[in-house]
Design a protein around this motif. Sequence first.
Motif, PDB file in Angstrom:
ATOM      1  N   ARG A   3       5.544  -4.927  -3.041  1.00 24.24           N
ATOM      2  CA  ARG A   3       5.632  -4.486  -1.641  1.00 24.24           C
ATOM      3  C   ARG A   3       4.474  -3.558  -1.289  1.00 24.24           C
ATOM      4  O   ARG A   3       3.936  -3.624  -0.178  1.00 24.24           O
ATOM      5  N   MET A   4       4.067  -2.745  -2.228  1.00 24.89           N
ATOM      6  CA  MET A   4       2.900  -1.888  -1.986  1.00 24.89           C
ATOM      7  C   MET A   4       1.659  -2.748  -1.819  1.00 24.89           C
ATOM      8  O   MET A   4       0.827  -2.492  -0.942  1.00 24.89           O
ATOM      9  N   ARG A   5       1.524  -3.775  -2.628  1.00 27.44           N
ATOM     10  CA  ARG A   5       0.385  -4.676  -2.517  1.00 27.44           C
ATOM     11  C   ARG A   5       0.370  -5.362  -1.152  1.00 27.44           C
ATOM     12  O   ARG A   5      -0.695  -5.498  -0.537  1.00 27.44           O
ATOM     13  N   ILE A   6       1.536  -5.782  -0.690  1.00 28.50           N
ATOM     14  CA  ILE A   6       1.632  -6.438   0.619  1.00 28.50           C
ATOM     15  C   ILE A   6       1.191  -5.478   1.720  1.00 28.50           C
ATOM     16  O   ILE A   6       0.409  -5.847   2.601  1.00 28.50           O
ATOM     17  N   LEU A   7       1.684  -4.258   1.684  1.00 31.99           N
ATOM     18  CA  LEU A   7       1.307  -3.285   2.712  1.00 31.99           C
ATOM     19  C   LEU A   7      -0.196  -3.060   2.739  1.00 31.99           C
ATOM     20  O   LEU A   7      -0.810  -3.006   3.808  1.00 31.99           O
ATOM     21  N   LEU A   8      -0.794  -2.947   1.580  1.00 31.96           N
ATOM     22  CA  LEU A   8      -2.234  -2.723   1.520  1.00 31.96           C
ATOM     23  C   LEU A   8      -3.015  -3.953   1.995  1.00 31.96           C
ATOM     24  O   LEU A   8      -4.062  -3.819   2.622  1.00 31.96           O
ATOM     25  N   LEU A   9      -2.499  -5.147   1.742  1.00 31.74           N
ATOM     26  CA  LEU A   9      -3.141  -6.351   2.269  1.00 31.74           C
ATOM     27  C   LEU A   9      -3.104  -6.359   3.797  1.00 31.74           C
ATOM     28  O   LEU A   9      -4.072  -6.740   4.444  1.00 31.74           O
ATOM     29  N   LEU A  10      -1.975  -5.944   4.351  1.00 31.49           N
ATOM     30  CA  LEU A  10      -1.814  -5.970   5.803  1.00 31.49           C
ATOM     31  C   LEU A  10      -2.686  -4.944   6.512  1.00 31.49           C
ATOM     32  O   LEU A  10      -2.841  -5.012   7.728  1.00 31.49           O
ATOM     33  N   GLU A  11      -3.266  -4.028   5.770  1.00 35.05           N
ATOM     34  CA  GLU A  11      -4.221  -3.105   6.391  1.00 35.05           C
ATOM     35  C   GLU A  11      -5.423  -3.857   6.949  1.00 35.05           C
ATOM     36  O   GLU A  11      -6.074  -3.393   7.873  1.00 35.05           O
ATOM     37  N   GLU A  12      -5.697  -5.018   6.391  1.00 34.05           N
ATOM     38  CA  GLU A  12      -6.817  -5.833   6.854  1.00 34.05           C
ATOM     39  C   GLU A  12      -6.499  -6.543   8.166  1.00 34.05           C
ATOM     40  O   GLU A  12      -7.371  -7.140   8.770  1.00 34.05           O
ATOM     41  N   GLY A  13      -5.227  -6.523   8.579  1.00 36.99           N
ATOM     42  CA  GLY A  13      -4.817  -7.179   9.820  1.00 36.99           C
ATOM     43  C   GLY A  13      -3.677  -8.140   9.579  1.00 36.99           C
ATOM     44  O   GLY A  13      -3.169  -8.278   8.464  1.00 36.99           O
ATOM     45  N   GLU A  14      -3.295  -8.786  10.639  1.00 40.93           N
ATOM     46  CA  GLU A  14      -2.179  -9.734  10.600  1.00 40.93           C
ATOM     47  C   GLU A  14      -2.487 -10.871   9.628  1.00 40.93           C
ATOM     48  O   GLU A  14      -3.597 -11.393   9.599  1.00 40.93           O
ATOM     49  N   LEU A  15      -1.461 -11.241   8.832  1.00 38.21           N
ATOM     50  CA  LEU A  15      -1.621 -12.316   7.864  1.00 38.21           C
ATOM     51  C   LEU A  15      -0.449 -13.279   7.926  1.00 38.21           C
ATOM     52  O   LEU A  15       0.701 -12.865   8.077  1.00 38.21           O
ATOM     53  N   CYS A  16      -0.763 -14.540   7.780  1.00 42.04           N
ATOM     54  CA  CYS A  16       0.255 -15.581   7.633  1.00 42.04           C
ATOM     55  C   CYS A  16       0.877 -15.435   6.239  1.00 42.04           C
ATOM     56  O   CYS A  16       0.190 -15.025   5.289  1.00 42.04           O
ATOM     57  N   VAL A  17       2.139 -15.777   6.128  1.00 43.64           N
ATOM     58  CA  VAL A  17       2.822 -15.685   4.835  1.00 43.64           C
ATOM     59  C   VAL A  17       2.069 -16.483   3.775  1.00 43.64           C
ATOM     60  O   VAL A  17       1.936 -16.035   2.633  1.00 43.64           O
TER      61      VAL A  17
END
Length: 108
Positions: A3-17
């Motif tokens: 979940r931490m990895r997901i949050l940090l990925l989303l810092e780059e912007g909106e992402l498709c699953v």
Amino acid sequence: MQRMRILLLLEEGELCVCRIVAVLDLAPSTISKHLSLLRAAGLVEMRKDGRWVYYQLPEGDAAEFVHPLLEWLRKSLRGDATIERDKVLLREVLTFDQCDIARNQRCR
């Protein structure tokens, strides 16, 4: 950690699953469960566009709660090999068409 990895990925912007699945290399059902929990906690927002589901960090009032958490995560995980690898992989995954990514995931 996922979940931490997901949050940090989303810092780059909106992402498709499908892009999140491609970076984390986990089953779509696992990613969906993590995203569902993050959404229930108010840490991410979701939108649907046809068959595609997109996630992003919250905006507006909810962002005030999330930004300190993200700052803490960035500091705590600075230099972490997994997080660094995720950043590199995300840049690569963003160059591919999401239809191709989803199609490849279905074929696994």
